[in-house]
Design an enzyme around this catalytic site. Sequence first.
Site, PDB file in Angstrom:
ATOM      1  N   GLY A 429      70.135 -53.545   4.423  1.00 55.73           N
ATOM      2  CA  GLY A 429      71.042 -54.636   4.097  1.00 55.73           C
ATOM      3  C   GLY A 429      72.392 -54.101   3.713  1.00 55.73           C
ATOM      4  O   GLY A 429      72.522 -52.975   3.226  1.00 55.73           O
ATOM      5  N   GLY A 431      76.256 -55.696   2.203  1.00 53.61           N
ATOM      6  CA  GLY A 431      76.965 -56.899   1.799  1.00 53.61           C
ATOM      7  C   GLY A 431      78.091 -56.546   0.871  1.00 53.61           C
ATOM      8  O   GLY A 431      78.422 -55.374   0.695  1.00 53.61           O
ATOM      9  N   GLY A 432      78.662 -57.582   0.291  1.00 51.78           N
ATOM     10  CA  GLY A 432      79.768 -57.371  -0.626  1.00 51.78           C
ATOM     11  C   GLY A 432      79.334 -56.506  -1.788  1.00 51.78           C
ATOM     12  O   GLY A 432      80.104 -55.738  -2.342  1.00 51.78           O
ATOM     13  N   GLY A 434      77.049 -54.093  -1.735  1.00 52.41           N
ATOM     14  CA  GLY A 434      76.908 -52.688  -1.384  1.00 52.41           C
ATOM     15  C   GLY A 434      75.885 -52.522  -0.290  1.00 52.41           C
ATOM     16  O   GLY A 434      75.707 -53.413   0.539  1.00 52.41           O
ATOM     17  N   ASP A 547      74.736 -65.672  -9.263  1.00 54.66           N
ATOM     18  CA  ASP A 547      74.932 -65.618  -7.811  1.00 54.66           C
ATOM     19  C   ASP A 547      73.620 -65.971  -7.105  1.00 54.66           C
ATOM     20  O   ASP A 547      73.139 -65.238  -6.245  1.00 54.66           O
ATOM     21  CB  ASP A 547      75.435 -64.235  -7.403  1.00 54.66           C
ATOM     22  CG  ASP A 547      75.983 -64.214  -5.977  1.00 54.66           C
ATOM     23  OD1 ASP A 547      76.270 -65.312  -5.432  1.00 54.66           O
ATOM     24  OD2 ASP A 547      76.120 -63.117  -5.410  1.00 54.66           O
TER      25      ASP A 547
END
Length: 698
Positions: A429, A431-432, A434, A547
């Site tokens: 994975g 993403g923002g 990491g 989040d």
Amino acid sequence: MSSTTPLIVLVLQLLLLLIASADSSRVTVGDSATMMTGCPGNCGGVGIPYPFGIGAGCFRKGFEIICNEDAPFLAGSGSRLIPVSDLSIDPSEARVMLPIGWQCFNSSDQVDNYRDPNVDFNRNGMYRISDTRNHLVVLGCNTLAYVGSQRRPGVVDNDYDHESYTGCLCYCNDSSSAISGHCDGVGCCQVDIPPDITDNTVSFDGCYSHARNLNFSPCDYAFLVEKNNYTFSTADLRMDKNRTMPVRLDWAIRDNLTCSQARKTAPQLGGYACVSDNSDCHDSTNGLGYVCKCNSGYVGNPYLPNGCVVNTDIDECQLPELYTCFGDCRNTPGSYECRCPKGSSHSADPYSERCTQNFPLPAQIVVGVTGGLFIAAVFVFIALLRREKRKTKEFFKMNGDPILEKVNNIKLYKKEDLKPIMKNANVIGKGGFGEVYKGHIGDSNQLVAVKKPINVNFAKKDQFANEVIIQSRVIHKNIVKLIGCCLEVDIPILVYEFVSKGSLEDVLHGSNRVPLNLDQRLHIAAESAEGLAYMHSKTSTTILHGDVKPANILLNDDLLPKISDFGISRLLAMDNDHTMSIIGDMSYMDPVYFQTGLLTDKSDVYSFGVILLELITRKKASHSDNHSLLRNFLDAYTSGKTVTEFVDEEIAATNDLELLVNLAGMVVQCLNLNVDQRPDMTDIAERLHYMAKRARSN
Ligand SMILES: *[C@@H]1O[C@H](CO)[C@@H](O)[C@H](O)[C@H]1NC(C)=O
Ligand SMILES: *[C@@H]1O[C@H](CO)[C@@H](O)[C@H](O)[C@H]1NC(C)=O
Ligand SMILES: *[C@@H]1O[C@H](CO)[C@@H](O)[C@H](O)[C@H]1NC(C)=O
Ligand SMILES: *[C@@H]1O[C@H](CO)[C@@H](O)[C@H](O)[C@H]1NC(C)=O
Ligand SMILES: *[C@@H]1O[C@H](CO)[C@@H](O)[C@H](O)[C@H]1NC(C)=O
């Protein structure tokens, strides 16, 4: 070595003795020429150099030493004997033991006993208390004591008849104030003294009340003592009153003359004292008077005729049979040096072993250069290693190690442990936040997910550490377990349990998309809600997520949801100003939180509402299309339209329409812009579990 050696030594010594005694009949020759012939040179192991001496004719006036039962003493006032432990000519010092001064108080706070320690060791005025080697120590709990230097000539019986006074003040608030080893004014004080102190009289100032501390400090003490000899102990507030202290005295020839005056008189025993050739007079640095010293290059006793002898010695190198050396021999005063010559390797002991010859010069150069390079490389390597270690330590500290080190339910991994996992092939994975890698740590067969945050403004290390601790304590079936972390790098790397099926995001909309019936969806919703509820209310401190989104809800093979990134993503988003830089996914973010920046449990409830809507509709909520899914759904709901048109056709066929309506109602409640009217997660979890049960039984 041959058996003649002892004989040679003996002959040599005899010869030397003869030469020396021929020089002077007044000087006995030994290691140093220091005493008069016929006078004892030693008492109880203490050397007695002239002008000191034992017995008539053996000492200069004022320097008599009494040897009593094999112990040397200065003669004090009366028949008092002052023990001497050292007498030396250069420096001109005598070390004596002197009594201490004290005063004691009775219950009516009056001095009822005291002692002036003065023993008149300086009967003939030759001594001064050494100002460089001693200091004054005062013990007591409310007292001032002092010493005075030389009396002013012509001033008698005056309170202030000394040239100068030096003292210090002790005070203790209570019996526990004084601390052993600390002589800093509490129970004990100490002070340097000036030169020209001629006796060991100490004076106490009488105006200090002792009423408060009579029970633990009934007496005051004051004494001169050799520096570094006395260490304060609180037990000494009741010190043995008969105790004596070592004191260094500076002695000198004190005929009321300075050197320039004394030199004018002819040297003679009892007159100008520097009688030896090759000696000279030096003014005393402590009081009027002078001392004698042999000139440079000479050693011995300047107070005796021919006492200073040339500072030469046997040239050992000329006597190789006696003084072996297998290398280069060099004479030194009193000894000799033996070294292996250049170009030969160092034998362990050239005094007794041959030095082995080295290999030829070209070989030496090659070896030297390669050796040098090798050593340089080793040094560079060590330096690099050190730097790396230091860096590691710094990171460790920066990332909150002092807190985390104490936690034992979280594993602290080393950088090397995680390195094998963190390669591109293992990325599962990105993403923002990491990158996430999947793999095994070491030989363990447990699969882990390793999260490596990137570009995080990481300011609140301690708080982060605390959060990690809280996380590590959370063991709940619906929360992804944090197994450990690695703090040796600039940004901490987190190690989680690996959850097999991927995220709800993938399962609903993405690569792992699978058919899901209402029962399964309610199960996922209810269990996710339970995880959130647990973190919100069942833990000792409320842990907020901040989040919540389908990508953060992971599913195992049984579709059991586990929420990941609790708290941590939120913390990582915190910047230096302690304000939230809002990095949460805008599609799921509570607009109230967005406006106020204040994260509450109800912000998570809002996000959960959006997820619930996605579960029902299997449509992706999106911020970029102006929240059209939410907007349309809410519009339809509030205008009383049926919500079935929004429901994913996979579950629309259910015969329990009421359940779907309830679910839709829950979504609307969660999305309420009035935060207070949103239900809490515990309530949501309960209702969802109830609905799930009802769906199963249908
Ligand atoms: C304490 O000593 C002073 C002076 O010696 C004396 O006058 C007084 O009576 C003493 N008090 C007691 C209680 O012994
Ligand atoms: C000083 O002593 C008094 C009485 O013994 C005590 O109450 C007080 O706490 C002490 N103060 C300090 C700073 O030790
Ligand atoms: C202090 O002097 C006494 C008497 O010479 C000696 O016995 C003792 O070892 C000395 N203590 C220190 C710490 O030098
Ligand atoms: C101290 O010295 C005195 C006089 O020499 C003696 O009477 C006394 O017993 C001694 N005290 C201690 C504790 O040694
Ligand atoms: C030194 O002078 C003082 C007074 O000036 C005198 O009392 C003392 O006796 C003299 N000492 C000697 C050794 O002359």
